[in-house]
Design a protein around this motif. Structure first.
Motif: not given
Ligand code: AMP
Ligand code: MG
Length: 345
Positions: A122-132, A160-170
């Motif tokens: 969720x954090x790396x998606x927010x930062x979107x470093x490759x996208x600038x 795996x099962x997600x316990x937090x619907x907004x969490x994402x694996x990276x």
């Protein structure tokens, strides 16, 4: 036997996933691919190897690379992880290699106190470093951080099962090393006596025991895309490098690089420009290079000896000191002027 260099490269070049012919160094067959969002290079010893054996090794390599590209990707819409990250469905009946990698990632995350954290999608998606970018506002960072951490997921025997619907694996900090290990495993059975694989700077070598001299692996100068600060001399195993020059964007004169500190929500700022980690395990080398980059030199060097994976590290500090852990002290040569080499006590 002449030793050849394989410069650690983490450049982002846009090739399609096809092998392209390269002028081969004498005694080697080189090929190059684009996969796993990065450049992949293969170097095989060809002296005494029949042409059809070489071609078949390269074809097998490319086929497996294509498979791994989908298996571990979080960006490919066909991949199991993309589906898991973007739906409410659990990950079930997953490929055993993916399940193993998730368990390894979780173990390294716990061991490193979250310095390496595969749940910070969720954090790396927010930062979107490759996208600038752009640089997110503090509230967005706080919100994203609330959806990271191992407790957001429960690993099962087949997924795996997600316990937090907004969490994402990276898996971006471990998958390329795991791929390098699997590809090296494949090549060991091809009849090619020795060679090297690089998956975006995650290097694996095989057959070094049979050579007169070890492989000579260049460690990139963080300030000079074409330069090296020195060399690692290795016969076997895996080397991964994490650095602030690999993927980043700049805003208002500040560099925001791609290795995030899950405690602050910002790019890690531990006094390192890069760290190279050697391990007998490819996934571990990759995950540990990220963990060590976040932890910084002193804390990482302390942890190296109690690591569950055999490992050693070369740290390149922002102050132009280079420090080497005892495991690699005899295998590293500093060649760049302007740097000072110190052992880690
Ligand atoms: P690496 O180049 O192996 O250090 O991996 C960096 C990539 O892993 C980034 O592009 C992110 O996708 C992801 N990542 C960033 N920070 C972390 C972290 N602290 N732990 C795990 N993965 C991370
Ligand atoms: Mg890594």
């Amino acid at each position: 036997m002449k030793v050849r260099n394989l410069l650690l490269s983490a450049g982002i070049l846009l090739f399609s996933l096809v092998s392209c012919a390269h002028p081969a160094a004498s005694g080697y067959a080189d090929s190059r691919y684009f996969a796993m969002d990065t450049v992949v290079t293969l170097r095989l010893a060809k002296d005494g190897v029949p042409d059809d054996a070489l071609k078949s090794a390269e074809a097998g390599f490319e086929k497996r690379l294509t498979e791994l590209d989908t298996l571990y990707s979080v960006h490919n819409e066909e991949s199991p992880l993309y589906h898991f990250n973007h739906s409410a469905d659990p990950l079930e009946n997953a490929d055993g290699r993916l399940v193993d990698l998730l368990h390894t990632a979780s173990a390294v995350s716990l061991w490193s106190g979250g310095a390496f954290d595969d749940t910070l999608g969720a954090l790396s998606d927010l930062w979107n470093i490759p996208g600038g970018g752009p640089v997110p506002v503090k509230d967005q960072i706080r919100e994203a951080l609330g959806h990271t951490g191992q407790s957001c997921f429960t690993l099962t025997e087949d997924g795996a099962v997600r316990n937090d619907p907004d969490a994402m694996l990276d898996l971006g900090a471990i998958a390329k090393g795991a791929a390098a290990e699997e590809l090296v495993g494949l090549l060991r059975d091809t009849g090619v006596p020795y060679g090297l694989v690089s998956v975006g700077g995650n290097i694996g070598c095989f057959g070094g025991e049979a050579r007169e001299e070890p492989f000579k692996i260049g460690i990139r100068d963080p300030d000079d895309e074409a330069g090296v600060i020195g060399y690692l001399y290795l016969r076997d195993g895996f080397v991964s490098v994490s650095g602030d020059y690999e993927r980043y964007f700049e805003e208002d004169g500040v560099r925001y690089h791609h290795i995030l500190d899950g405690r602050t929500g910002y790019p890690a700022d531990s006094g390192l420009r890069s760290v190279a980690v050697w391990s007998t395990d490819g996934a571990a080398a990759d995950a540990l290079s990220t963990a060590f980059f976040v932890l910084g030199c002193d804390r990482s060097a302390e942890r190296c000896s109690d690591c569950p994976y055999t490992c050693g590290a070369v740290f390149i500090l922002s102050n132009h000191h280079v420090r080497v852990t005892p495991e690699l002290a005899g295998s590293f040569e500093l060649t760049a002027s302007g740097y000072t080499l110190d052992p880690c006590e």
